[in-house]
Design a protein around this motif. Structure first.
Motif, PDB file in Angstrom:
ATOM      1  N   LYS A 191       0.829  -1.215   0.000  1.00 45.54           N
ATOM      2  CA  LYS A 191       0.000   0.000   0.000  1.00 45.54           C
ATOM      3  C   LYS A 191       0.858   1.258   0.000  1.00 45.54           C
ATOM      4  O   LYS A 191       0.545   2.243  -0.668  1.00 45.54           O
ATOM      5  N   GLY A 192       1.960   1.267   0.757  1.00 45.99           N
ATOM      6  CA  GLY A 192       2.803   2.463   0.817  1.00 45.99           C
ATOM      7  C   GLY A 192       3.444   2.803  -0.506  1.00 45.99           C
ATOM      8  O   GLY A 192       3.646   3.979  -0.825  1.00 45.99           O
ATOM      9  N   ASN A 193       3.801   1.794  -1.323  1.00 49.37           N
ATOM     10  CA  ASN A 193       4.433   2.045  -2.623  1.00 49.37           C
ATOM     11  C   ASN A 193       3.428   2.276  -3.736  1.00 49.37           C
ATOM     12  O   ASN A 193       3.771   2.882  -4.755  1.00 49.37           O
ATOM     13  N   PHE A 194       2.201   1.773  -3.576  1.00 45.24           N
ATOM     14  CA  PHE A 194       1.224   1.865  -4.663  1.00 45.24           C
ATOM     15  C   PHE A 194       0.924   3.323  -5.015  1.00 45.24           C
ATOM     16  O   PHE A 194       0.794   3.682  -6.186  1.00 45.24           O
ATOM     17  N   GLY A 195       0.768   4.183  -4.009  1.00 49.40           N
ATOM     18  CA  GLY A 195       0.461   5.581  -4.284  1.00 49.40           C
ATOM     19  C   GLY A 195       1.607   6.334  -4.913  1.00 49.40           C
ATOM     20  O   GLY A 195       1.399   7.388  -5.523  1.00 49.40           O
ATOM     21  N   ARG A 196       2.841   5.814  -4.778  1.00 49.55           N
ATOM     22  CA  ARG A 196       4.004   6.516  -5.343  1.00 49.55           C
ATOM     23  C   ARG A 196       4.398   6.004  -6.725  1.00 49.55           C
ATOM     24  O   ARG A 196       5.359   6.501  -7.319  1.00 49.55           O
ATOM     25  N   LEU A 197       3.714   5.020  -7.238  1.00 53.90           N
ATOM     26  CA  LEU A 197       4.054   4.495  -8.556  1.00 53.90           C
ATOM     27  C   LEU A 197       3.754   5.518  -9.646  1.00 53.90           C
ATOM     28  O   LEU A 197       2.657   6.100  -9.689  1.00 53.90           O
ATOM     29  N   ARG A 198       4.693   5.754 -10.520  1.00 54.42           N
ATOM     30  CA  ARG A 198       4.447   6.637 -11.654  1.00 54.42           C
ATOM     31  C   ARG A 198       3.526   5.976 -12.664  1.00 54.42           C
ATOM     32  O   ARG A 198       2.706   6.631 -13.302  1.00 54.42           O
ATOM     33  N   LEU A 199       3.676   4.681 -12.828  1.00 50.20           N
ATOM     34  CA  LEU A 199       2.844   3.917 -13.753  1.00 50.20           C
ATOM     35  C   LEU A 199       1.994   2.948 -12.937  1.00 50.20           C
ATOM     36  O   LEU A 199       2.524   2.091 -12.227  1.00 50.20           O
ATOM     37  N   LYS A 200       0.683   3.105 -13.004  1.00 52.18           N
ATOM     38  CA  LYS A 200      -0.217   2.224 -12.268  1.00 52.18           C
ATOM     39  C   LYS A 200      -0.430   0.941 -13.067  1.00 52.18           C
ATOM     40  O   LYS A 200      -0.469   0.956 -14.301  1.00 52.18           O
ATOM     41  N   PRO A 201      -0.574  -0.200 -12.375  1.00 55.64           N
ATOM     42  CA  PRO A 201      -0.778  -1.469 -13.085  1.00 55.64           C
ATOM     43  C   PRO A 201      -2.093  -1.456 -13.865  1.00 55.64           C
ATOM     44  O   PRO A 201      -3.096  -0.895 -13.432  1.00 55.64           O
ATOM     45  N   GLU A 202      -2.054  -2.102 -15.045  1.00 54.27           N
ATOM     46  CA  GLU A 202      -3.232  -2.317 -15.868  1.00 54.27           C
ATOM     47  C   GLU A 202      -3.148  -3.702 -16.491  1.00 54.27           C
ATOM     48  O   GLU A 202      -2.065  -4.180 -16.840  1.00 54.27           O
ATOM     49  N   GLU A 203      -4.303  -4.342 -16.594  1.00 58.15           N
ATOM     50  CA  GLU A 203      -4.354  -5.698 -17.132  1.00 58.15           C
ATOM     51  C   GLU A 203      -3.814  -5.725 -18.573  1.00 58.15           C
ATOM     52  O   GLU A 203      -4.205  -4.920 -19.420  1.00 58.15           O
ATOM     53  N   GLY A 204      -2.886  -6.676 -18.838  1.00 61.90           N
ATOM     54  CA  GLY A 204      -2.328  -6.844 -20.169  1.00 61.90           C
ATOM     55  C   GLY A 204      -1.212  -5.889 -20.517  1.00 61.90           C
ATOM     56  O   GLY A 204      -0.710  -5.921 -21.646  1.00 61.90           O
ATOM     57  N   LEU A 205      -0.778  -5.013 -19.604  1.00 59.43           N
ATOM     58  CA  LEU A 205       0.262  -4.035 -19.891  1.00 59.43           C
ATOM     59  C   LEU A 205       1.635  -4.691 -19.735  1.00 59.43           C
ATOM     60  O   LEU A 205       1.912  -5.375 -18.750  1.00 59.43           O
ATOM     61  N   GLU A 206       2.506  -4.502 -20.725  1.00 62.65           N
ATOM     62  CA  GLU A 206       3.865  -5.040 -20.665  1.00 62.65           C
ATOM     63  C   GLU A 206       4.753  -4.019 -19.979  1.00 62.65           C
ATOM     64  O   GLU A 206       4.873  -2.871 -20.440  1.00 62.65           O
ATOM     65  N   VAL A 207       5.382  -4.433 -18.874  1.00 65.33           N
ATOM     66  CA  VAL A 207       6.125  -3.496 -18.032  1.00 65.33           C
ATOM     67  C   VAL A 207       7.463  -4.122 -17.656  1.00 65.33           C
ATOM     68  O   VAL A 207       7.710  -5.319 -17.834  1.00 65.33           O
ATOM     69  N   VAL A 208       8.301  -3.266 -17.076  1.00 63.86           N
ATOM     70  CA  VAL A 208       9.530  -3.685 -16.407  1.00 63.86           C
ATOM     71  C   VAL A 208       9.337  -3.375 -14.935  1.00 63.86           C
ATOM     72  O   VAL A 208       9.202  -2.202 -14.556  1.00 63.86           O
ATOM     73  N   ALA A 209       9.296  -4.424 -14.091  1.00 60.18           N
ATOM     74  CA  ALA A 209       9.060  -4.277 -12.659  1.00 60.18           C
ATOM     75  C   ALA A 209      10.403  -4.286 -11.947  1.00 60.18           C
ATOM     76  O   ALA A 209      11.235  -5.178 -12.160  1.00 60.18           O
ATOM     77  N   VAL A 210      10.623  -3.287 -11.094  1.00 61.13           N
ATOM     78  CA  VAL A 210      11.847  -3.182 -10.295  1.00 61.13           C
ATOM     79  C   VAL A 210      11.484  -3.500  -8.859  1.00 61.13           C
ATOM     80  O   VAL A 210      10.558  -2.899  -8.296  1.00 61.13           O
ATOM     81  N   GLY A 211      12.168  -4.460  -8.248  1.00 60.63           N
ATOM     82  CA  GLY A 211      11.871  -4.838  -6.872  1.00 60.63           C
ATOM     83  C   GLY A 211      12.805  -5.916  -6.386  1.00 60.63           C
ATOM     84  O   GLY A 211      13.920  -6.080  -6.894  1.00 60.63           O
ATOM     85  N   ARG A 212      12.336  -6.667  -5.397  1.00 62.10           N
ATOM     86  CA  ARG A 212      13.158  -7.715  -4.805  1.00 62.10           C
ATOM     87  C   ARG A 212      12.342  -9.001  -4.742  1.00 62.10           C
ATOM     88  O   ARG A 212      11.128  -8.976  -4.571  1.00 62.10           O
ATOM     89  N   ILE A 213      13.047 -10.130  -4.857  1.00 66.62           N
ATOM     90  CA  ILE A 213      12.425 -11.441  -4.815  1.00 66.62           C
ATOM     91  C   ILE A 213      12.391 -11.913  -3.369  1.00 66.62           C
ATOM     92  O   ILE A 213      13.399 -11.801  -2.634  1.00 66.62           O
TER      93      ILE A 213
END
Length: 523
Positions: A71-93
């Protein structure tokens, strides 16, 4: 030899609990993949959870990985998730021990190239077009010469200077600028808020309401112009009650606000040219129209004057027009004396013929016939009056009989009503006597009051030396709590009274009115 069974061989591997093994795997995965960039297509996204977190998956042709955005990171995302959108996700496993699965905790989302951006824009355009936001019938023509022009753009860029300069050259107008960021994460929200803010201005308020809006920005890359393709901006443009001109980027740049706007301008300068006409051209055109109007008016007067002169030559003179009427008038004047004499003779002859029919005998016979008819009508009237009087007498007789019957029924009814009221009054009197405290006093009880006349309900409220009044069935006596004599009255001094004999009955005091005394059922 020993009968004991041989011991089973033991292993040197330590025993793990499930929690210990899950924790070790979690640490191993997080240490090995502390920060990764994963490219894939968003799948299974249904919006943020009720907790505010977002759960979905990233997939490609051969694999899938669970993803979560806290929740804390969702509001700061520049690009909001959308179904079927091809993205590059930056994070940790990391791992999720509750399901024995691994997942990526996303901290940032980016488009996976221009193709992903175009695919996202095409999907958004298709969805908004299906709602009718781009329909041609929704678009309106901007006013020819607006009084106030509203501009939504950056106040520091070259765009606003170009628009102001172009408006000043063509036709100076009052301009209101709503400053916004035209690039960045908050660009779309600020542009949509500006459009709705201009529409919210009241007509005739302290801040003039614009007659036309210009949403402008200079050229840029596809990522730079994404703010003008956000859904909130498109919906604000489609809902705008003020005609809106979109002037975002260069002529080859296309954003979704261009489809929702009423007019699309290729550049901000072209938007200013579409907003107002050229004042000099208008002045020249008005002057030319005025000259043409004066010339056409003069030519019309000349043509009508020539037509009038031509028609005037065709008209006959006054003497020619009046010749025939004057001749007819002279002939009629000559025939008039003879015609008047002939007319008077004809009327005299007709009067003579009619005079013979109006003799005294004929008039007397006419009067006699009228008298007979009058007598006949008088007789009919008298008969009708007698019949009507009989009918009235019969109705009066029936009304008198009905009144006498009602009078005879009234006396017994009145008597019964009086008896019923007397019975109810006796019942109320008995109830009042039963509820009165005097009935209790008559059975040997007494009512104790303090010096102010308030009934005393408990001994705990009395202290030694208090003045009391004790009421019996036949009167009252004064007393003092704990012995002693009652205090003297506060009024004027009374002469001492003779002592009473103990054998004599106490003199009864007059009872107060029953309505003003308290009962045993209330203070």
């Amino acid at each position: 030899m020993s009968d004991l069974a041989p011991e089973s061989p033991t292993s040197n591997a330590p025993d793990w609990t499930v929690s210990e093994l899950s924790g070790a795997l979690k640490r191993t995965v997080e240490d090995a993949f502390g920060h990764v960039r994963v490219r894939g297509e968003i799948s299974g996204y249904r919006g943020p959870h009720s907790s505010g977190h977002a759960y979905f998956s990233l997939k490609d042709q051969n694999a899938r990985i669970d993803a979560v955005v806290w929740k804390g990171n969702f509001g700061r995302l520049r690009l909001k998730p959308e179904e079927g959108l091809e993205v590059v996700a930056v994070g940790r496993i990391t791992t999720f021990p509750g399901k024995s699965s691994y997942q990526i905790v996303i901290e940032q989302l980016e488009f996976a190239g221009a193709g992903a951006i175009m695919a996202m824009l095409e999907e958004r355009k298709r969805r908004l077009a299906a709602e009718g936001l781009f329909a041609p019938e929704r678009k309106r023509r901007p006013p020819f010469l607006p009084r106030v022009v509203g501009v939504v753009t950056s106040p520091t860029g070259a765009v606003i200077r170009d628009i102001l300069h172009r408006l000043q050259d063509r036709f100076p107008r009052h301009v209101l600028v709503w400053p916004v960021r035209v690039q960045g994460d908050t660009s779309g929200a600020e542009v949509s808020a500006a459009i709705r803010g201009f529409n919210a201005l009241p007509v005739g308020g302290p801040i003039p309401r614009p007659d036309v809006l210009i949403v402008a920005r200079g050229g840029g890359s596809l990522e730079d112009l994404l703010g003008f393709s956000e859904e909130s901006v498109v919906r604000a443009a489609a809902e705008s009650a003020i005609p809106l001109i979109s002037a975002v980027g260069h002529e080859t740049d296309v954003t979704l606000i261009d489809f929702a706007a009423d007019v699309r301008a290729p550049t901000p300068t072209a938007a200013a040219e579409m907003t107002v006409p050229v004042r000099a051209d208008l002045v020249a055109e008005v002057a030319g129209l005025h000259a043409r109007l004066r010339a056409s008016f003069a030519r019309g007067l000349d043509r009508r004057r020539a037509d009038l002169r031509g028609l005037a030559r065709l008209l006959p003179s006054a003497d020619a027009l009046l010749a025939s009427p004057r001749q007819r008038l002279d002939i009629a004047g000559q025939r008039l004396p003879r015609a008047l004499k002939a007319n008077a003779g004809a009327h005299r002859l007709a009067l003579t013929r009619i005079e013979g029919r109006f003799t005294p005998q004929r008039l007397a016979g006419l009067v006699e016939r009228r008298r007979e008819r009058f007598d006949l009508f008088a007789g009919r009237l008298a008969s009708a009056l007698r019949a009507n009087a009989g009918a009235h007498r019969e109705r009066i007789s029936r009304a008198r009989e009905r009144s006498e019957g009602l009078h005879a029924r009234l006396k017994p009814a009145l008597l019964r009503s009086q008896q019923e009221r007397a019975r109810r009054l006796r019942a109320l009197e008995q109830l009042m006597q039963a509820l009165s405290y005097k009935g209790v006093l008559a059975r040997g009880f007494a009512l104790v009051r303090d010096a102010s006349g308030v009934p005393v309900h408990a001994a705990a409220g009395i202290t030694a030396g208090d003045a009391l009044q004790i009421e019996f069935r036949d009167g009252r006596v004064e007393a003092v709590a704990g012995g002693g004599s009652p205090p003297p009255p506060s009024g004027p001094a009374q002469p001492p009274r003779a002592p009473r004999k103990s054998s004599a009955a106490p003199r009864a005091r007059p009872l107060p009115d029953e309505d003003s005394q308290p009962t045993l059922f209330g203070g």
